[in-house]
Design an enzyme around this catalytic site. Sequence first.
Site, mmCIF file in Angstrom:
data_model
loop_
_atom_site.group_PDB
_atom_site.id
_atom_site.type_symbol
_atom_site.label_atom_id
_atom_site.label_comp_id
_atom_site.label_asym_id
_atom_site.label_seq_id
_atom_site.Cartn_x
_atom_site.Cartn_y
_atom_site.Cartn_z
ATOM 1 N N ALA A 65 15.159 34.130 -11.112
ATOM 2 C CA ALA A 65 15.692 34.364 -12.446
ATOM 3 C C ALA A 65 16.067 35.844 -12.536
ATOM 4 C CB ALA A 65 14.645 34.010 -13.491
ATOM 5 N N GLY A 110 12.734 31.563 -9.223
ATOM 6 C CA GLY A 110 13.581 30.497 -9.765
ATOM 7 C C GLY A 110 14.479 29.859 -8.717
ATOM 8 N N GLU A 113 12.305 27.400 -6.990
ATOM 9 C CA GLU A 113 12.118 26.305 -7.959
ATOM 10 C C GLU A 113 13.374 25.440 -8.077
ATOM 11 O OE1 GLU A 113 10.865 29.306 -10.801
ATOM 12 O OE2 GLU A 113 9.018 28.196 -11.156
ATOM 13 N N GLU A 133 6.480 35.711 -8.489
ATOM 14 C CA GLU A 133 6.292 36.016 -9.907
ATOM 15 C C GLU A 133 5.057 36.843 -10.223
ATOM 16 O OE1 GLU A 133 7.306 33.088 -8.751
ATOM 17 O OE2 GLU A 133 8.911 32.290 -10.016
#
Length: 259
Positions: A65, A110, A113, A133
């Site tokens: 992200a 992300g 993911e 993260e």
Amino acid sequence: MDFQYLIVEKQNAIATVKVNKPKSLNALNTEVLTELNRCFSALETDDEVAVVILTGEGKAFVAGADISEMQPLNAAEAHAFAKLGMDTFMLIERLSKPVIAAVNGFALGGGCELSLACDIRIASEKAVFGQPEVGLGITPGFGGTQRLPRTVGVGIAKELIYTAKNIKADRAYEIGLVNAVVAPEELMSEAMKLAETIASKGARAVSYAKGAIVDGLQADIQTGMDIEKSAFALCFATEDQKEGMGAFLGKRAPEFTGK
Ligand code: CO8
């Protein structure tokens, strides 16, 4: 389909979606996530497409992200951002056709993911996976705490998430995170070969099988069996079931229509 950050190409029954924001290593900001959401919504209803390949431009699949967008967020804004990512990835996981992640490079946070929301992951030897993260003071927020343990097992997932360490493609293969590792120059052709094999089968059967796997993984095994029974029975209302079995009995190749 017209996008700023995605390149979408269709070849026969296969759509290839490439995230194209290489200057920030394809980091997922609101615009990219919104475009992915729009793209996969359109692919869902595109009857010409049976299989989707998802990849990234440049040296990253997706490097996570967008940290510059997330840094100033308050809790409510972070919740909304996580929801946009989760809803988009759920759309991919629940798409009625298989999605193959062709992981060309960094698949971090992300990005890892996003690959986990796909059905099958093929990695280039240059791919790097990880959930960095906690090193940024946050938890995974686009499904990593849920999909990673379901894919590689709880112990390995906890190790990857708690340590924030990156792993290379060969380790990703060892832990079952990816189905295969191939030379970088062969990544797209291998993904395409796999997609073509899947696209040559009965499309409804593949779709029903995906639905049964995805739904069944959320349920106890008896409910899962009921889901499979319904999927199996539904196949007998398709032309492809008659064709597939008729072709076997007639000793000829089947000609599936997806009906
Ligand atoms: N966000 C924003 N920008 C990024 C990101 C990112 N995730 N990753 C790379 N970039 C940018 C860099 O800032 C750099 O920009 P600039 O050229 O303007 O300085 C450019 O991309 C190129 O990157 P590098 O120069 O760092 O390239 P390197 O080859 O040296 O390093 C790495 C590549 C190792 C991938 C490195 O860029 C890196 O560590 N990136 C961050 C990886 C990361 O931590 N990802 C996880 C982010 S958190 C996340 O994904 C949470 C998901 C859930 C969110 C829930 C919301 C509430």
